[in-house]
Design an enzyme around this catalytic site. Structure first.
Site: not given
Length: 267
Positions: A71, A92, A133-135
């Protein structure tokens, strides 16, 4: 029935066997009477750029859904983006335009919030805590802010990453108070797990503060297992739980719309 007129779509991931999107999207195509078919593509990170270039030349290709771990990397491989994708830093869903240009969108967050809404949950004014706090976490953070949460605390192993995301969200939605911090579970109206912890049976819980109670909602972005250890603990404590599957179901409609497939609800 696939014919020479069928429009092709794909989902790209590494690994790929666990994805549920092909069944959901192909069911959606059938339900709206659309002559399309979505298939899985297992692509290693080192081959992603070559794969994307190939799609530009496929005249009967309509679009691509992107999932872990691509992503973030795929953002730079798009020819343009819409919505908050650039600010989020991930994509995405990609539409292939007739001229071969690949236009990305990030719909994880919008799908998540829409999944809450169809289950009667309005996040406006809530004190929310986001784990991760990722994609996916970034997308959900932007969507929660857009939907009007009053306060959003981002919990992440790297506080710098959480702070960076908070700053980006506040730059776009300055009326929302966003900051890195601790779960402080008991005070929250909404707790959202956007980490991958819970996918595997031996995973640790995504937080250690388990002071859940009956006046809050605990929600998952993970779709399988349906009841993660986090949701099980929250349910046992009397909290309302929200599964990950509604996020996918709502995303399907949003993804299809971005890729040019509409239904009567889009009119």
């Amino acid at each position: 029935m696939i014919t020479g007129h069928t429009k092709l779509y794909g989902i790209v991931a590494n690994p790929i066997a666990h994805v549920k999107t092909p069944e959901e999207m192909n069911n959606h195509f059938a339900s709206v009477g659309y002559d399309g078919a979505l298939v899985p593509f297992h692509v290693l990170p080192e081959n992603l750029a070559q794969f994307m270039d190939m799609l530009r030349g496929l005249q009967n290709f309509g679009g691509l859904i992107v999932t872990v771990p691509h992503k973030t990397d795929v953002l730079a491989l798009c020819d343009g983006t819409v919505g908050d994708a650039a600010a989020i830093g991930a994509v995405n869903t990609i539409r292939r335009d007739p001229d071969g240009r690949l236009i990305g969108a990030m719909l994880d967050g919008k799908g998540f919030v829409s999944g809450l809404e169809v289950n009667g949950i309005d996040v406006a004014g809530m004190d929310a805590c986001l784990l991760g706090a990722g994609g996916a976490g970034a997308a959900i953070a932007f969507a929660l802010a857009e939907a009007g949460v009053a306060n959003l605390t981002i919990v992440n192993r790297s506080e710098d990453k959480a702070r960076n995301l908070a700053e980006r969200v506040m730059a776009k939605y300055p009326s929302v108070r966003v900051a890195p911090g601790a779960p402080e579970t008991a005070r929250r109206d909404l707790i959202v797990n956007a980490t991958s912890l819970g996918l595997r049976a031996d995973d640790a819980l995504p937080l250690s503060d388990l002071a859940f109670h009956g006046k809050q909602i605990v929600a998952e972005a993970i779709m399988e297992p349906e009841v993660t250890p986090l949701l099980a603990a929250a349910r046992e404590a009397g909290a309302r739980i929200h599964f990950g599957r509604p996020m996918l179901r709502q995303q399907i409609r949003l993804m299809a719309r971005h890729m040019g497939v509409t239904d009567t609800t889009d009119a």
